[in-house]
Design a protein around this motif. Structure first.
Motif, mmCIF file in Angstrom:
data_model
loop_
_atom_site.group_PDB
_atom_site.id
_atom_site.type_symbol
_atom_site.label_atom_id
_atom_site.label_comp_id
_atom_site.label_asym_id
_atom_site.label_seq_id
_atom_site.Cartn_x
_atom_site.Cartn_y
_atom_site.Cartn_z
ATOM 1 N N SER A 189 0.925 -1.135 -0.281
ATOM 2 C CA SER A 189 -0.287 0.216 0.044
ATOM 3 C C SER A 189 0.994 1.265 0.115
ATOM 4 C CB SER A 189 -1.151 -0.249 1.354
ATOM 5 O OG SER A 189 -0.260 0.014 1.877
ATOM 6 N N PHE A 190 0.706 2.521 -0.461
ATOM 7 C CA PHE A 190 1.072 3.667 0.047
ATOM 8 C C PHE A 190 0.509 4.842 -0.062
ATOM 9 C CE2 PHE A 190 -0.509 5.079 -4.246
ATOM 10 C CZ PHE A 190 -0.816 4.305 -4.848
ATOM 11 N N ARG A 191 1.208 6.136 0.770
ATOM 12 C CA ARG A 191 -0.154 6.773 1.212
ATOM 13 C C ARG A 191 0.116 8.190 0.116
ATOM 14 N NH1 ARG A 191 -1.882 6.163 5.776
ATOM 15 N NH2 ARG A 191 -2.987 8.479 5.858
ATOM 16 N N GLY A 206 -4.847 5.687 -11.373
ATOM 17 C CA GLY A 206 -4.743 6.111 -10.814
ATOM 18 C C GLY A 206 -5.326 5.504 -9.399
ATOM 19 N N ALA A 207 -4.584 4.203 -9.321
ATOM 20 C CA ALA A 207 -4.421 3.249 -8.018
ATOM 21 C C ALA A 207 -6.142 2.696 -8.207
ATOM 22 C CB ALA A 207 -3.823 3.355 -7.231
ATOM 23 N N LYS A 208 -6.843 2.639 -9.453
ATOM 24 C CA LYS A 208 -7.920 2.005 -9.780
ATOM 25 C C LYS A 208 -8.280 0.966 -9.771
ATOM 26 C CE LYS A 208 -9.539 6.298 -8.169
ATOM 27 N NZ LYS A 208 -9.556 6.347 -6.899
ATOM 28 N N ARG A 275 -9.385 3.994 -22.310
ATOM 29 C CA ARG A 275 -8.488 3.382 -23.096
ATOM 30 C C ARG A 275 -7.488 2.902 -21.878
ATOM 31 N NH1 ARG A 275 -4.820 6.656 -27.584
ATOM 32 N NH2 ARG A 275 -6.358 5.953 -28.192
ATOM 33 N N ALA A 276 -7.135 3.227 -21.109
ATOM 34 C CA ALA A 276 -6.178 2.979 -19.834
ATOM 35 C C ALA A 276 -6.720 2.322 -19.175
ATOM 36 C CB ALA A 276 -6.587 4.480 -18.844
ATOM 37 N N VAL A 277 -8.228 1.365 -19.232
ATOM 38 C CA VAL A 277 -8.543 -0.044 -18.425
ATOM 39 C C VAL A 277 -8.860 -0.952 -19.287
ATOM 40 C CG1 VAL A 277 -10.392 1.888 -17.190
ATOM 41 C CG2 VAL A 277 -11.252 0.441 -18.986
ATOM 42 N N LEU A 278 -8.557 -0.867 -20.855
ATOM 43 C CA LEU A 278 -7.895 -1.905 -21.641
ATOM 44 C C LEU A 278 -6.553 -2.217 -21.325
ATOM 45 C CD1 LEU A 278 -9.775 -0.578 -24.857
ATOM 46 C CD2 LEU A 278 -10.634 -2.287 -23.323
ATOM 47 N N PHE A 279 -5.612 -0.705 -21.548
ATOM 48 C CA PHE A 279 -4.209 -0.706 -21.182
ATOM 49 C C PHE A 279 -4.271 -1.582 -19.718
ATOM 50 C CE2 PHE A 279 -2.759 2.645 -23.475
ATOM 51 C CZ PHE A 279 -2.666 2.266 -24.772
ATOM 52 N N ASP A 280 -4.944 -1.710 -18.533
ATOM 53 C CA ASP A 280 -4.564 -2.154 -18.010
ATOM 54 C C ASP A 280 -5.045 -3.458 -17.564
ATOM 55 O OD1 ASP A 280 -5.436 -2.744 -14.502
ATOM 56 O OD2 ASP A 280 -5.299 -0.385 -14.379
ATOM 57 N N SER A 503 7.567 5.023 -10.307
ATOM 58 C CA SER A 503 8.327 5.939 -10.058
ATOM 59 C C SER A 503 8.359 7.278 -10.772
ATOM 60 C CB SER A 503 9.713 5.187 -11.191
ATOM 61 O OG SER A 503 9.815 4.150 -10.108
ATOM 62 N N ARG A 504 8.052 8.249 -10.251
ATOM 63 C CA ARG A 504 7.930 9.547 -10.793
ATOM 64 C C ARG A 504 9.223 10.328 -10.093
ATOM 65 N NH1 ARG A 504 3.365 8.335 -8.473
ATOM 66 N NH2 ARG A 504 1.334 7.274 -10.028
ATOM 67 N N SER A 505 10.713 9.999 -9.860
ATOM 68 C CA SER A 505 11.914 10.551 -9.240
ATOM 69 C C SER A 505 12.737 9.467 -10.002
ATOM 70 C CB SER A 505 12.130 11.338 -8.598
ATOM 71 O OG SER A 505 12.745 10.150 -6.983
ATOM 72 N N GLY A 580 5.678 16.587 -15.629
ATOM 73 C CA GLY A 580 7.131 16.502 -15.280
ATOM 74 C C GLY A 580 8.093 15.522 -15.188
ATOM 75 N N TRP A 581 7.081 14.421 -13.979
ATOM 76 C CA TRP A 581 7.713 13.294 -13.573
ATOM 77 C C TRP A 581 8.487 12.296 -14.142
ATOM 78 C CZ3 TRP A 581 5.793 14.261 -9.311
ATOM 79 C CH2 TRP A 581 4.558 14.305 -8.755
ATOM 80 N N VAL A 582 8.849 12.881 -15.951
ATOM 81 C CA VAL A 582 9.490 11.624 -17.098
ATOM 82 C C VAL A 582 10.899 13.193 -17.340
ATOM 83 C CG1 VAL A 582 7.990 11.048 -18.753
ATOM 84 C CG2 VAL A 582 8.850 13.130 -19.224
ATOM 85 N N PHE A 629 7.442 4.622 -15.573
ATOM 86 C CA PHE A 629 6.471 5.647 -14.987
ATOM 87 C C PHE A 629 5.668 5.236 -16.347
ATOM 88 C CE2 PHE A 629 4.029 9.479 -16.416
ATOM 89 C CZ PHE A 629 3.914 9.654 -14.748
ATOM 90 N N GLN A 630 4.495 5.418 -16.014
ATOM 91 C CA GLN A 630 3.461 4.784 -17.593
ATOM 92 C C GLN A 630 2.476 5.488 -18.081
ATOM 93 O OE1 GLN A 630 4.505 1.440 -15.203
ATOM 94 N NE2 GLN A 630 2.808 2.404 -14.448
ATOM 95 N N THR A 631 2.268 5.978 -18.906
ATOM 96 C CA THR A 631 0.786 6.472 -19.228
ATOM 97 C C THR A 631 0.343 6.887 -20.180
ATOM 98 O OG1 THR A 631 -0.229 8.680 -18.950
ATOM 99 C CG2 THR A 631 2.175 9.459 -19.400
HETATM 100 C C1 LIG Z 1 -2.673 3.177 -17.791
HETATM 101 C C2 LIG Z 1 -2.086 3.787 -16.800
HETATM 102 C C3 LIG Z 1 -2.360 4.919 -16.842
HETATM 103 C C4 LIG Z 1 -1.495 5.906 -15.713
HETATM 104 N N1 LIG Z 1 -1.302 7.358 -16.197
HETATM 105 C C5 LIG Z 1 -0.851 7.873 -14.874
HETATM 106 C C6 LIG Z 1 -0.593 9.275 -15.426
HETATM 107 O O1 LIG Z 1 -1.335 10.352 -16.378
HETATM 108 N N2 LIG Z 1 0.425 10.002 -14.383
HETATM 109 C C7 LIG Z 1 0.594 9.500 -13.150
HETATM 110 O O2 LIG Z 1 1.065 9.875 -12.739
HETATM 111 N N3 LIG Z 1 0.482 7.946 -13.458
HETATM 112 C C8 LIG Z 1 0.196 7.014 -14.233
HETATM 113 N N4 LIG Z 1 -0.530 6.278 -13.509
HETATM 114 C C9 LIG Z 1 0.440 5.538 -13.224
HETATM 115 C C10 LIG Z 1 -0.192 4.645 -11.267
HETATM 116 O O3 LIG Z 1 -1.127 6.280 -11.196
HETATM 117 C C11 LIG Z 1 0.417 4.209 -10.791
HETATM 118 O O4 LIG Z 1 0.545 2.832 -10.961
HETATM 119 C C12 LIG Z 1 -0.689 4.222 -9.309
HETATM 120 O O5 LIG Z 1 -0.276 5.258 -8.283
HETATM 121 C C13 LIG Z 1 -0.360 2.700 -8.434
HETATM 122 O O6 LIG Z 1 0.454 2.643 -7.932
HETATM 123 P P1 LIG Z 1 1.915 1.559 -8.656
HETATM 124 O O7 LIG Z 1 2.207 1.375 -9.231
HETATM 125 O O8 LIG Z 1 3.337 2.899 -7.647
HETATM 126 O O9 LIG Z 1 1.557 0.481 -7.309
HETATM 127 C C14 LIG Z 1 -0.672 5.320 -14.718
HETATM 128 C C15 LIG Z 1 -0.681 3.060 -14.818
HETATM 129 C C16 LIG Z 1 -1.333 3.045 -15.786
HETATM 130 C C17 LIG Z 1 -1.372 1.495 -15.606
#
Ligand SMILES: Cc1cc2nc3c(=O)[nH]c(=O)nc-3n(C[C@H](O)[C@H](O)[C@H](O)COP(=O)(O)O)c2cc1C
Length: 667
Positions: A189-191, A206-208, A275-280, A503-505, A580-582, A629-631
């Motif tokens: 988990s993470f905060r 969105g960690a959904k 689209r994101a849920v299909l990638f998920d 990773s965002r850094s 800017g994470w990238v 990092f992926q998006t």
């Molecule tokens: C399809 C997809 C889209 C995502 N898009 C973004 C994004 O646009 N910006 C972002 O900061 N993180 C994005 N993420 C990363 C998620 O926010 C991250 O996976 C989630 O918070 C869970 O954290 P974890 O991967 O460290 O477990 C994305 C992840 C996936 C799989």
């Protein structure tokens, strides 16, 4: 120029306002929507239209056999031109031909989507305020769905079950428990500000974590009776459902990979987010394949059937993939065919009211108007203005039922009385083509459709409906076997599954090109029979690859090929909608594929393929102590220009940044 020298904008669709813009409370039953500019116009009746019981004048102008019956005054033509509802013959009307289906239009709608620009800090404040607003409106859905039914607790599993040397046993209940637990279960988990989020072995927008697993068993196995079961990750149990069991007993186990959309919809209320849920799902499917392969089990992937049975469960959790696992000498890779469960459309009660099909949308063709539906059957029907008036009359009240007021009664008799020049034959034709549904049938569909519409997902719903494989039809024939696929590069699968985080850094540390090559090479899962992937790479801190150059991956010779194009750090941040994470990554990788909109049944496949590759990049990078990092949030036209490609609405891209990291994961 006279009206005759203009054509109606071929990119227009006419949509039911209640479904397209459900929160709007004013008058107007129809929205005219330009699928190429995303501009929408509300069609509202004037006082005269109301008095003459006519449809809004703007619709009359457009659907009345344009331009022949239109001796329109110049000022009206100018207004239509200004609104983009008619265009000059030689502009958009002659643009390259695309398939005449909704999927093709949908790809244009979501192409180069106007994302929020995250280069400014206000964007993040805006995001937080929006989420607070959503939370005031309705509770955020839990990522654990409570399942009701007979529950079977699965055997406990631990990471040591995934240690080298434990693989290759017969696939039994312990194996199934491992596969499900490590693909769908919580890893950590993470905060985040205001709460805690669940971490799983896959990243998720969105960690959904909307991706779920259902298990279908045609015959009893390891003491479990035939049936369909939800995997309940919170309790590590199978929960029996009342969903119909596949007809083909003896076909082994089938994992139906589903998406509990409400979790993603709550946060992402725009059509592009579908689209994101299909990638998920692609990420999770790859984990499932890796685990099955590790356990020495064959598995075959079939594309998901999306809304398949069009039952309540299918609307809430469409199917995005099917994995067949042959067991006990069962036939290999035969995905079951479902029978029944499509709603009965042959209602005989002639006194029953009619309701407009919620999947109906309208296009302008051959001078007239065409009604289109993909459920309960695929139909494209030319309509007369009177027929359109009938359909307008049968738009249900906000509850999906004919209203109590006298003018909205919609039995055959009521319609003929209410709509001038209408006849029973018109109504019969509209019903037989599925544009009008009987009340009993429609009242089952409307609440489900509204669930999507309320979150701004009506357009994806129309596209997904078209791409669905309905009940009673064999699933598409695409079949991918896991057994030929190497999991080399992933000898210790427990570590990356357990340690993967977004990773965002990134640090300034360089990565060797051979390491990057190894990650890419092992990430490329065998292309599916209908989809292929192309990878572009922008290195910034890769020894041996000059920074700001641009390469594509030669899959045959396993090498980087330098292109003439260049990409700076600012470029990659810009095309990643300013995130800017990238900025500090060692390399940006763009996974690209193409959607064949002419073949809607294959719509899901390229998405799943890119999700699977991205999951491999994430796991392999974790093995190499690198962060990812992926998006999918990308400015499509800018990315195409950067890569030197022709921009196309049918191109799918998924951005993956990798680099050395201090493993301090921001949120
Ligand atoms: C399809 C997809 C889209 C995502 N898009 C973004 C994004 O646009 N910006 C972002 O900061 N993180 C994005 N993420 C990363 C998620 O926010 C991250 O996976 C989630 O918070 C869970 O954290 P974890 O991967 O460290 O477990 C994305 C992840 C996936 C799989």
């Amino acid at each position: 120029m006279s009206a005759a020298e203009y054509v109606r904008n071929p990119d227009l669709v006419i949509l039911q306002r209640r479904l397209f813009a459900p929160t709007y409370m004013g008058p107007g039953k129809w929205v005219i929507y330009d699928t190429s500019t995303r501009r929408s116009h509300l069609a509202v009746r004037s006082e005269d239209d109301v008095r003459t019981k006519d449809i809004p004048r703007v619709l009359k102008y457009l659907i009345d056999d344009w331009p022949h019956s239109n001796n329109l005054p110049r000022c009206i033509v100018d207004q239509l031109l200004h609104a983009g509802l008619v265009v000059e013959c030689d502009t958009r009307a002659t643009s390259p031909k695309r398939p005449e289906n909704f999927l093709s239009k949908f790809q244009r709608i979501v192409h180069d989507y106007p994302f929020v620009d995250y280069s400014s800090p206000e964007a993040y404040q805006f995001d937080r305020a929006l989420m607070a607003e959503y939370a005031d409106e309705s509770e955020m859905p839990s990522i654990w769905t409570k399942r009701t039914g007979k529950s079977i607790t699965l055997p406990d599993v631990s990471w040591s079950d995934l240690e080298a040397g434990t693989q290759g046993r017969d696939f039994d209940l312990n194996g199934l428990a491992s596969v499900l637990r490590f693909s769908f279960g919580q890893i950590g988990s993470f905060r985040v500000p205001g709460g805690e989020r669940v971490r799983k072995a896959n990243p998720s927008g969105g960690a959904k974590h909307p991706t779920e697993g259902w298990l279908e068993m045609g015959h009893s196995w390891c003491g479990i009776q035939p049936g369909t079961y939800f995997y309940d990750p919170e309790n590590h149990a199978l929960v029996q459902t009342e969903t119909q069991t596949p007809a083909s007993a003896g076909a082994g186990l089938t994992l139906s990979v589903r998406s509990r959309l409400e979790r993603a919809m709550w946060r992402y209320r725009d059509p592009r987010s579908s689209r994101a849920v299909l990638f998920d799902a692609g990420h999770v499917i790859e984990n499932l394949f890796i685990l099955l392969r590790f356990l020495g089990t064959d598995a075959y992937l079939h594309p998901g059937r999306l809304l398949c049975g069009f039952g309540a469960d299918d609307f809430r959790e469409p199917e995005l993939g099917r994995i067949d696992i042959p067991i006990d000498n069962s036939p290999l890779g035969l995905s079951p065919v479902y029978h029944g469960s499509a709603a009965n459309t042959t209602e005989q009660d002639i006194g029953e009211p009619f309701v407009l099909n919620p999947f109906a949308y309208f296009t302008l063709k051959n001078g007239g108007l065409t009604g289109n539906i993909a459920y309960p059957k695929h139909r494209r029907v030319d309509l007369s203005p009177v027929e359109f008036s009938i359909l307008t009359h049968c738009i249900p009240s906000s509850r999906g039922a004919p209203s109590r007021s006298r003018d909205r009664y919609t039995t055959t008799k009521d319609i003929v009385e209410a709509i001038p020049c209408s006849s029973e034959a018109d109504i019969e034709r509209l019903e037989s083509n599925g544009l009008l549904l009987r009340q009993t049938h429609a009242s089952v569909l409307w609440p489900q459709v509204r669930r999507w519409a309320e979150k701004g997902w009506y357009l994806p719903l129309l596209a997904w409906t078209e791409a669905s494989t309905p009940a009673g039809h064999a699933v598409p024939t695409e079949r991918e076997a896991s057994n030929g696929r190497s999991i080399s590069g992933l000898t210790d699968i427990a570590k990356p599954l357990r340690k993967r985080i977004t990773s965002r850094s990134f640090t300034d540390q360089q990565i060797t090109s051979s390491r990057l090559r190894s990650i890419i090479q092992h990430s490329l899962v065998a292309d599916s029979s209908v989809s292929t992937a192309t990878l572009f790479i922008a290195p910034f801190k890769i020894s041996g690859l000059p920074a700001e150059t641009l390469h594509y991956w030669d899959n045959v010779n396993n090498q980087f090929v330098t292109t003439e194009n260049r990409a700076t750090v600012d470029d990659i941040v810009r095309v990643t909608i300013g995130q800017g994470w990238v900025r500090n990554c060692a390399a940006m990788i763009w996974l690209m594929s193409t959607i064949d909109t002419g073949c809607p049944r294959h719509y899901v496949s390229p998405h799943v393929l890119l999700g699977r590759i991205a999951q491999r990049v994430a796991l392999l990078s974790t093995t190499h102590e690198l962060g990812v990092f992926q998006t999918p949030a990308t400015l499509d036209a800018d990315l195409a220009a950067l890569l030197g490609c022709e921009p196309s609405p049918d191109t799918l891209s998924y951005s993956v940044a990798i680099g050395a990291t201090s493993r301090k994961a921001a949120v």
